[in-house]
Design a protein around this motif. Structure first.
Motif, PDB file in Angstrom:
ATOM      1  N   ILE A  29       0.851  -1.194   0.000  1.00 41.51           N
ATOM      2  CA  ILE A  29       0.000   0.000   0.000  1.00 41.51           C
ATOM      3  C   ILE A  29       0.883   1.238   0.000  1.00 41.51           C
ATOM      4  O   ILE A  29       1.566   1.525   0.980  1.00 41.51           O
ATOM      5  N   THR A  31       0.864   5.295  -0.430  1.00 38.13           N
ATOM      6  CA  THR A  31      -0.002   6.475  -0.517  1.00 38.13           C
ATOM      7  C   THR A  31       0.380   7.335  -1.727  1.00 38.13           C
ATOM      8  O   THR A  31      -0.498   7.920  -2.363  1.00 38.13           O
ATOM      9  N   LEU A  34      -1.350   5.777  -4.595  1.00 33.72           N
ATOM     10  CA  LEU A  34      -2.803   6.038  -4.511  1.00 33.72           C
ATOM     11  C   LEU A  34      -3.105   7.467  -4.970  1.00 33.72           C
ATOM     12  O   LEU A  34      -4.058   7.699  -5.721  1.00 33.72           O
ATOM     13  N   MET A  67      -7.682   8.645   3.340  1.00 35.09           N
ATOM     14  CA  MET A  67      -7.413   7.754   2.209  1.00 35.09           C
ATOM     15  C   MET A  67      -6.712   6.476   2.674  1.00 35.09           C
ATOM     16  O   MET A  67      -7.063   5.366   2.238  1.00 35.09           O
ATOM     17  N   ALA A  68      -5.758   6.608   3.582  1.00 31.41           N
ATOM     18  CA  ALA A  68      -5.013   5.432   4.061  1.00 31.41           C
ATOM     19  C   ALA A  68      -5.934   4.482   4.832  1.00 31.41           C
ATOM     20  O   ALA A  68      -5.910   3.260   4.630  1.00 31.41           O
ATOM     21  N   ASP A  70      -9.145   4.181   4.575  1.00 30.92           N
ATOM     22  CA  ASP A  70     -10.053   3.593   3.606  1.00 30.92           C
ATOM     23  C   ASP A  70      -9.400   2.376   2.933  1.00 30.92           C
ATOM     24  O   ASP A  70      -9.997   1.308   2.817  1.00 30.92           O
ATOM     25  N   ARG A  71      -8.136   2.548   2.548  1.00 34.20           N
ATOM     26  CA  ARG A  71      -7.418   1.453   1.872  1.00 34.20           C
ATOM     27  C   ARG A  71      -7.153   0.293   2.841  1.00 34.20           C
ATOM     28  O   ARG A  71      -7.274  -0.882   2.476  1.00 34.20           O
ATOM     29  N   LYS A  74      -9.867  -2.460   3.280  1.00 33.16           N
ATOM     30  CA  LYS A  74     -10.214  -3.411   2.219  1.00 33.16           C
ATOM     31  C   LYS A  74      -9.939  -4.836   2.709  1.00 33.16           C
ATOM     32  O   LYS A  74      -9.055  -5.054   3.544  1.00 33.16           O
ATOM     33  N   THR A  77      -6.379  -7.064   3.521  1.00 30.55           N
ATOM     34  CA  THR A  77      -5.388  -6.785   4.566  1.00 30.55           C
ATOM     35  C   THR A  77      -5.476  -7.757   5.752  1.00 30.55           C
ATOM     36  O   THR A  77      -4.797  -7.550   6.762  1.00 30.55           O
TER      37      THR A  77
END
Ligand code: ADP
Ligand code: ADP
Ligand code: ADP
Length: 214
Positions: A29, A31, A34, A67-68, A70-71, A74, A77
């Motif tokens: 992941i 950022t 993203l 944003m982090a 939110d990711r 998912k 993870t």
């Protein structure tokens, strides 16, 4: 495993993350990736982020942390994650801790990539990334694509990041020293930091990283 990667711009975080994520079977992941995906899709988030990124400044925490998180929510993870480029200041580190604490989980390690500044500058100057996917990364000298200007992975066009120019790199290095380095001390207090040299060949650095994470 739940891992945070830290290191100056151009240290090789993205490059190492590709290999480590595969080896450890966890998602990578980033950022920065993203934000760049949002920029190429022309989203409102992308437009806001771009105004900071092109100056070499950190994107505001409110936007970045949302944003982090939110990711991180998912479903992929469940087995952990490899965070690259987040957190980047103390406020983000605290927000991440709080987010993990709410789920009764914590980080396993913070992998700190050490590279002298002159090497970082050389790595950034030759970096080329793919228009289709900014996690496809090459270097004109150290890791050139098979065909000039063409991504080996997907055939996309390679280009130089707008923020990979000398003046902006200087600003990003300052941001790193002022904002990001303090998180290493924060994580040292938690006993999480593993520092390795990121000099040498890509696969040698990956070996070192996997050893440090054992
Ligand atoms: P680098 O290759 O320099 O490590 P990244 O792709 O990680 O770069 O980040 C590029 C830019 O995206 C940063 O200069 C910053 O503007 C923005 N960015 C990425 N992650 C964050 C973050 N966690 N907080 C604030 N800004 C970020
Ligand atoms: P970061 O994500 O930390 O900004 P990257 O992974 O994008 O860094 O690497 C920056 C540049 O350096 C890229 O062009 C990459 O191909 C190159 N690079 C990465 N690791 C090495 C290495 N061990 N030796 C030489 N060049 C490297
Ligand atoms: P191999 O022949 O082992 O498959 P590669 O063709 O992947 O090796 O890489 C050749 C050399 O380039 C190696 O020294 C490797 O560490 C380096 N390298 C590979 N990819 C990158 C990259 N993205 N950035 C910098 N160096 C790289």
């Amino acid at each position: 495993m739940r891992i945070v990667l830290v290191g100056p711009p151009g240290a090789g975080k993205g490059t190492q993350a590709q290999f480590l994520a595969k080896e450890l079977a966890i998602p990578h992941i980033s950022t920065g990736d993203l934000f760049r995906a949002n920029i190429s899709q022309g989203t409102a988030l992308g437009k806001e982020a771009q105004s900071y990124m092109k100056q070499g400044l950190l994107v505001p925490d409110s936007v970045t942390i949302a944003m982090a998180k939110d990711r991180l929510q998912k479903p992929d993870t469940g087995n952990g994650f490899l965070l690259d480029g987040f957190p980047r200041n103390l406020h983000q580190a605290e927000a991440l801790d709080e987010f993990l604490r709410e789920q009764n989980i914590g980080l396993d390690a913070v992998l700190d990539l050490e590279v002298p500044e002159d090497e970082v500058v050389k790595r950034i100057a030759g970096r080329r990334i793919c228009r289709n996917d900014s996690s496809h990364v090459f270097h004109v000298v150290y890791g050139p694509p098979k065909a000039e200007g063409v991504c080996d992975v997907c055939g996309g066009e390679l280009y130089q990041r707008e923020d990979d120019n000398e003046q902006i790199v200087r600003r990003r290095l300052e941001e790193y020293h002022n904002q990001t380095e303090p998180i290493i001390g924060y994580y040292k207090n938690q006993g999480l930091v593993k520092t390795i040299s990121a000099l040498g060949k890509v696969d040698e650095v990956t070996e070192r990283a996997l050893d440090a994470l054992k």
